[in-house]
Design a protein around this motif. Sequence first.
Motif, short mmCIF file in Angstrom:
data_model
loop_
_atom_site.label_atom_id
_atom_site.label_comp_id
_atom_site.label_asym_id
_atom_site.label_seq_id
_atom_site.Cartn_x
_atom_site.Cartn_y
_atom_site.Cartn_z
N ARG A 274 0.84 -1.21 0.00
CA ARG A 274 0.00 0.00 0.00
C ARG A 274 0.88 1.26 0.00
N LEU A 275 1.94 1.22 0.79
CA LEU A 275 2.85 2.36 0.84
C LEU A 275 3.52 2.57 -0.52
N LEU A 276 3.91 1.48 -1.17
CA LEU A 276 4.53 1.60 -2.49
C LEU A 276 3.54 2.18 -3.49
N GLN A 277 2.27 1.73 -3.42
CA GLN A 277 1.26 2.24 -4.35
C GLN A 277 1.06 3.74 -4.18
N ARG A 278 1.01 4.21 -2.91
CA ARG A 278 0.84 5.64 -2.67
C ARG A 278 2.07 6.41 -3.17
N THR A 279 3.21 5.85 -2.96
CA THR A 279 4.45 6.52 -3.38
C THR A 279 4.50 6.65 -4.89
N GLN A 280 4.07 5.59 -5.58
CA GLN A 280 4.11 5.61 -7.05
C GLN A 280 3.08 6.57 -7.64
N GLN A 281 2.03 6.91 -6.86
CA GLN A 281 1.00 7.82 -7.35
C GLN A 281 1.37 9.28 -7.18
N ARG A 282 2.43 9.55 -6.44
CA ARG A 282 2.86 10.93 -6.26
C ARG A 282 3.46 11.45 -7.56
N PRO A 283 3.38 12.80 -7.74
CA PRO A 283 3.98 13.39 -8.94
C PRO A 283 5.46 13.06 -9.04
N GLU A 284 5.93 12.93 -10.26
CA GLU A 284 7.33 12.58 -10.49
C GLU A 284 8.26 13.60 -9.85
N GLY A 285 9.26 13.09 -9.12
CA GLY A 285 10.23 13.98 -8.47
C GLY A 285 9.87 14.36 -7.05
N THR A 286 8.67 13.95 -6.58
CA THR A 286 8.28 14.32 -5.22
C THR A 286 8.33 13.13 -4.25
N ALA A 287 8.66 11.92 -4.75
CA ALA A 287 8.73 10.74 -3.87
C ALA A 287 9.85 10.92 -2.85
N LYS A 288 9.56 10.51 -1.61
CA LYS A 288 10.54 10.64 -0.53
C LYS A 288 11.65 9.61 -0.71
N LYS A 289 12.86 10.02 -0.30
CA LYS A 289 14.00 9.11 -0.32
C LYS A 289 14.04 8.32 0.98
N GLY A 290 14.94 7.36 1.06
CA GLY A 290 15.12 6.58 2.29
C GLY A 290 14.18 5.40 2.33
N ALA A 291 13.57 5.18 3.50
CA ALA A 291 12.74 4.00 3.72
C ALA A 291 11.52 3.97 2.82
N SER A 292 11.05 5.15 2.36
CA SER A 292 9.84 5.21 1.51
C SER A 292 10.18 5.34 0.04
N ASP A 293 11.43 5.22 -0.31
CA ASP A 293 11.84 5.27 -1.72
C ASP A 293 11.27 4.03 -2.42
N PRO A 294 10.68 4.17 -3.62
CA PRO A 294 10.08 3.02 -4.31
C PRO A 294 11.03 1.83 -4.46
N ALA A 295 12.29 2.12 -4.84
CA ALA A 295 13.24 1.01 -5.01
C ALA A 295 13.47 0.28 -3.68
N THR A 296 13.55 1.04 -2.59
CA THR A 296 13.74 0.43 -1.27
C THR A 296 12.53 -0.39 -0.87
N LEU A 297 11.34 0.15 -1.13
CA LEU A 297 10.12 -0.57 -0.79
C LEU A 297 10.01 -1.87 -1.58
#
Length: 436
Positions: A274-297
């Motif tokens: 669910r967290l990955l889905q929300r992250t992927q729905q954010r506008p390009e360039g606004t995804a948070k880095k670190g633990a919530s980064d899509p690649a990390t998730l």
Amino acid sequence: MTQSDAGVASLTPTKITPAELDAFSAAQVQGSFQQTSQMAAMGAFNGPVDYVGVKRGDKLIAACYVVYTRSRFGLEGSVWCGPLCDYDNPQVVEAMTEALRRSAKAHHAISVSCWPAAVYRLHDLDGKPTSDPDTTMMDNMARFGWKHGGFTVGYESVVNRWNFVKGLDGIHNEKELLASFSKYRRKNIRIAQDSGLRVRRLERGELSTFVKLCDMSAARQGFKSRDLAYYERLFDTFGDLIEFKVVETHFDEYLDTLQSKLNAASKDKRNLERLLQRTQQRPEGTAKKGASDPATLEKRIATADKKIAALEKTIGEVNGIIASDGPVIPVEAGVYFWHPNEVVCLSSGEDDRFMDYYPSSLIHFEAMLDCIARGVERFNFYGISGIFDANDPSYGVWQFKTRFGGFVEELPGKFTLPVDGLRFGVSEAAHKLLHR
């Protein structure tokens, strides 16, 4: 009269009672279950038993029992893990030798053999010497007619020359005991506990379970184990001084634990997805880095998938075991002898299908906790080969014991006192001819 003669004159070889031996054994550093009236009673199934000692006045200063068994040329005496005496004192050794010689002559025996429990040399858990050898003991035994069987290595058929001991002095509780083990052994014990394994004491009517597990190990290792009647005699003879312990699975409890872990892992995965889905729905360039980064998730989800797959596999395996064997299965057993000085694990057996659950680590751990509760400061694993080489076939046994922490006691080995020179010479010649 010389000083030495005066010392001998003050010492009296004598007959003693079983109660005297037990009291003396309990008070001596060398004392063990092997030199008690209970073990003498077991020896009596093989031949006549005699209790002998040395007194200074009314005080007992050396003692043992000797069992006489029949050989081809007559009776031969055996003193297992004894006599209990000061081997560095020549007067005591001389007097104890005379006590045994008199006993042997009274039984018309050829000879007496003994395997002292006195330490010849100490070693660390890697086998490196940490003390000087007790050459005084060796000199005294030779001086009074004892023939040494040699500084052997390997497992002996009667009394082992090399023992591994875990000292428990200064350890007061479970936390301190675990801290004294290697990291590997602590992990093993945790796995056993988390897998639903439990240790309990066997009753007399359950000793066939112990024998069955010992037979499994004997068949795997290529040796013959004792029969049920022998262990029943031990149980009856030693009473509260012996414990037959068994490790049993409780796989129904283990399944509940596994299912809880699977439910938690599945929930974590859903939350990550669910967290990955929300992250992927954010506008390009606004995804948070670190633990919530899509690649990390995505990596965390992949790790969760592996964990879930492993749990599902284990649940399937455990369900299969329950279907074929039931939830409660005896997987390890050991027999423990209690003495004021130490507890000894004399023999054990294991169902090797369950080795990955580490029941052998758990059973000794629980026995050590019993030692701490009773104030016994030595846990004696008994025999190792004395060959400290990773390429030796016995390396696994040595390595298993060392991971509990401890040290090695090298004993002097076998001594034989000829009593009837003619028959002893014939017997020795026959043994050499037969290469044994």
